[in-house]
Each structure stands twice: as structure tokens, then as C-alpha cells.
Write a protein that holds these residues in place. Structure first.
Motif, short mmCIF file in Angstrom:
data_model
loop_
_atom_site.label_atom_id
_atom_site.label_comp_id
_atom_site.label_asym_id
_atom_site.label_seq_id
_atom_site.Cartn_x
_atom_site.Cartn_y
_atom_site.Cartn_z
N LYS A 145 0.91 -1.27 0.00
CA LYS A 145 -0.10 -0.07 0.05
C LYS A 145 0.66 1.10 -0.07
CE LYS A 145 -3.82 -2.06 2.49
NZ LYS A 145 -4.57 -2.19 3.74
N PRO A 146 0.44 2.37 -0.67
CA PRO A 146 1.21 3.68 -0.86
C PRO A 146 1.76 3.94 0.67
CG PRO A 146 -0.44 3.77 -2.39
CD PRO A 146 -0.74 2.51 -1.49
N GLY A 147 3.07 3.95 0.92
CA GLY A 147 3.44 4.68 2.17
C GLY A 147 3.31 3.84 3.31
N SER A 148 3.18 2.64 3.08
CA SER A 148 3.06 1.40 4.29
C SER A 148 3.89 0.18 3.64
CB SER A 148 1.56 1.15 4.19
OG SER A 148 1.46 0.14 4.95
N ASP A 149 4.10 -0.40 5.02
CA ASP A 149 4.60 -1.90 4.67
C ASP A 149 3.55 -3.10 4.60
OD1 ASP A 149 7.28 -1.22 4.64
OD2 ASP A 149 7.37 -1.03 6.99
N ASP A 150 2.37 -2.49 4.54
CA ASP A 150 1.17 -3.73 4.47
C ASP A 150 1.16 -3.85 3.08
OD1 ASP A 150 0.85 -3.63 7.19
OD2 ASP A 150 -0.80 -1.85 7.06
N PRO A 151 0.77 -5.30 2.91
CA PRO A 151 0.54 -5.61 1.39
C PRO A 151 -0.74 -5.03 0.83
CG PRO A 151 -0.35 -7.27 2.85
CD PRO A 151 0.66 -6.32 3.72
N LEU A 152 -0.60 -4.46 -0.56
CA LEU A 152 -1.78 -3.88 -1.34
C LEU A 152 -3.14 -4.78 -1.04
CD1 LEU A 152 -2.40 -1.68 -3.36
CD2 LEU A 152 -2.07 -3.30 -5.33
N ILE A 153 -3.05 -6.02 -1.18
CA ILE A 153 -4.38 -6.69 -0.73
C ILE A 153 -3.89 -7.83 0.41
CG2 ILE A 153 -5.98 -8.34 -1.75
CD1 ILE A 153 -5.28 -7.42 -4.51
N SER A 154 -4.73 -7.71 1.34
CA SER A 154 -4.36 -8.44 2.64
C SER A 154 -4.53 -9.95 2.28
CB SER A 154 -5.27 -8.14 3.82
OG SER A 154 -6.85 -8.71 3.47
N LYS A 155 -3.91 -10.62 3.02
CA LYS A 155 -3.72 -12.18 3.08
C LYS A 155 -5.23 -12.67 3.18
CE LYS A 155 -1.78 -16.02 5.17
NZ LYS A 155 -0.71 -16.65 6.00
N GLU A 156 -5.99 -12.22 3.95
CA GLU A 156 -7.35 -12.84 4.14
C GLU A 156 -8.19 -12.42 2.75
OE1 GLU A 156 -8.59 -15.06 6.27
OE2 GLU A 156 -6.50 -15.02 7.15
#
Length: 285
Positions: free
Chosen positions: A81-92
Motif C-alpha cells: 500500500k502507498p506509504g506502508s509496509d502492508d501488502p496492497l491486498i491483505s492475506k485474508e
């Protein structure tokens, strides 16, 4: 020498260089437009997410169900995700979305797709070497349940499982279990039961009375570092990262998990490591 008595395998991107859901998606020849519209309505992803994927991956378009599966996979493993370490689409969301697009496939399709899997170099040699050494082996995965069970049985592993789909059997919705491998015409509805591979793996270790200090695990996903690989390593077992994507490598590095990074992927070093953990430094970064 190593005190390992059980090897816990991951499957997708470790035993083979793809995803079971992506392989089975190739059997679905439907127009993906309806699926895209439905998944956007459910909030699995957005038009902006699709546009980013197209820009980052050479203008690819979602023309097939297989393309749709590839997009969602990239959204989890290769894009942030822009400006984040989270994946663009969550695992769930990826798990739910990729199971949904498989609706209409049969258990027979799943078994045939599983039979067509091409393994990473060294996987079959490793499972055979560990079996000859008297080690137990498990195969727990976030992949398609019937395909994972088919592989677990094929390689004579002690335990395992994957995401259980909801099946349509003669008009009755039924939660998949391993006995349904003998129901070739059972149809995937696109729905699944909730599944936590790490919790299922740890529950198995409790039943088998196997301490984490005697376990070796290998996994490619940074999502599994904190709750699977790190606990095994801290307990004195062996935890190895297998060629994670650049987007996930940092999670392994931060936790101090040794990583196999290879131009040509091979599981042969894992045989050495399980047999003698002193070889970790020779094979891993």
C-alpha cells in the motif's frame, strides 16, 4: 548432528514455484469481468489496485481467470500500500478472492491440477531423504485443500491440510474433508471455511507431543515469520526462509531468520541443514 524429528513443509512457492489456487484457476475459462465486479463490491480490491498492478507489471490486463489470480497474488506478495509496509491486498482478502474465482471447478479438476504440478528442484529428494532418516513430515498450507491433501498423501506425509472449500454435492452444500477426494464430481462453490495453517500445525505438534526445539520449518511468506518461523527458531528448532520476494525479505531479516536466496531455486541445501544445522551458514544469508 541435528536433533530434528519433524519437518513442517509449506507448499506454494516452496515445493513448487506457483500457487495451487492459481494453477486450478487455469481450469476456469469463464469471463473474469463478473468476478472482478463482485470482488470489488466485496472490498477485496479496488480499481486503483488493478491500475497499479497494470502499471507495475508491464501493462498486463485481466483477460482470464488466471490473470485475476495472478493480480491478487501480486497484491499480497509483491506490492505494498502507498506509504506502508502492508501488502496492497491483505492475506485474508487474497485467500477469499482466489477461492471465489474457483467456483465451478470439481474435485476431479483439483486432483488433475495437483498431478500437473512441477516441483522445485530437490523437493522430492528432500522428502525421500527425510523419510529414510525416520523423520515425520507435515504439509500445512494456505493453498487449496483438496490439492494439498492430494500432495500430502502422494508424498506419504504424516499430517497436513489446506483451506477447506464448501462443496456442492448433489445440490447440498458440504464442507470439504479428505474423504471427498473420492467424490470427483463434487463442485467448488467459491466459498470456504476459515482456516489457520499455523494454528493447525501447532495443534498437530501438540497431538504428536513434538516440542518446537525438534522441528524444522521452511516458508516463503513474511506473513508467517512472527507466528511460525520465529517461535520455532527461538525454541531451538530450525526455521528457514525460502527465496522470499523483495517485499517480504525485510520481515525475515528483522526477525533474524536465515534465508535461502538463489538464482535457481533448490531445496537440496535444506536437506543438509535439517541433517546438520551447522551448515546453515554455508547455505543461507
Amino acid at each position: 548432528m541435528s536433533n530434528i524429528v519433524l519437518v513442517g513443509w509449506d507448499f506454494d512457492k516452496v515445493a513448487h514455484d506457483s500457487y495451487t489456487t492459481s494453477i486450478l484457476a487455469e481450469y476456469n475459462k469463464a469471463d473474469p469481468a463478473e468476478h472482478v465486479s463482485y470482488l470489488k463490491q466485496r472490498g477485496i480490491f479496488t480499481d486503483t489496485d488493478v491500475s497499479r498492478w497494470q502499471q507495475d507489471f508491464g501493462g498486463r490486463e485481466i483477460k482470464t481467470i488466471s490473470d485475476l489470480a495472478a493480480f491478487m497474488t501480486a497484491g499480497l506478495y509483491e506490492m505494498k500500500k502507498p506509504g506502508s509496509d502492508d501488502p496492497l491486498i491483505s492475506k485474508e482478502n487474497v485467500k477469499a478472492g482466489k477461492q471465489y474465482i474457483l467456483r465451478g471447478a470439481t474435485i476431479d479438476d483439483a486432483k488433475r491440477a495437483s498431478e500437473g504440478i512441477r516441483y522445485i528442484n530437490g523437493f522430492e529428494a528432500a522428502t525421500e531423504a527425510f523419510r529414510k532418516a525416520g523423520l515425520s513430515q507435515s504439509l500445512f498450507s494456505d493453498g487449496m485443500g483438496p490439492m494439498i491433501d492430494h500432495q500430502r498423501i502422494k508424498h506419504r506425509m504424516t499430517a497436513g491440510g489446506g483451506v477447506p472449500p464448501i462443496l456442492d454435492i448433489g445440490g447440498v452444500k458440504t464442507t470439504y474433508s479428505v474423504i471427498h477426494l473420492n467424490s470427483p464430481t463434487a463442485v467448488l462453490t467459491g466459498e470456504t471455511e476459515k482456516y489457520n495453517k499455523i494454528q493447525n500445525f501447532f495443534n498437530y505438534l501438540i497431538r504428536a507431543k513434538t516440542p518446537l526445539s525438534q522441528v524444522a520449518v521452511i516458508d516463503d511468506s513474511g506473513e508467517n515469520v512472527e507466528h511460525l518461523l520465529k517461535p520455532v527458531m527461538e525454541a531451538g528448532g530450525i526455521a528457514i526462509g525460502f527465496n522470499p520476494t523483495k517485499a517480504h525479505t525485510g520481515q525475515f531479516v528483522k526477525a533474524g531468520i536465515p534465508i535461502l536466496v538463489q538464482e535457481e531455486k533448490s531445496l537440496e541445501p535444506f536437506i543438509d541443514i535439517v541433517q546438520d544445522r551447522r551448515t546453515i551458514g554455508r547455505h543461507c544469508v
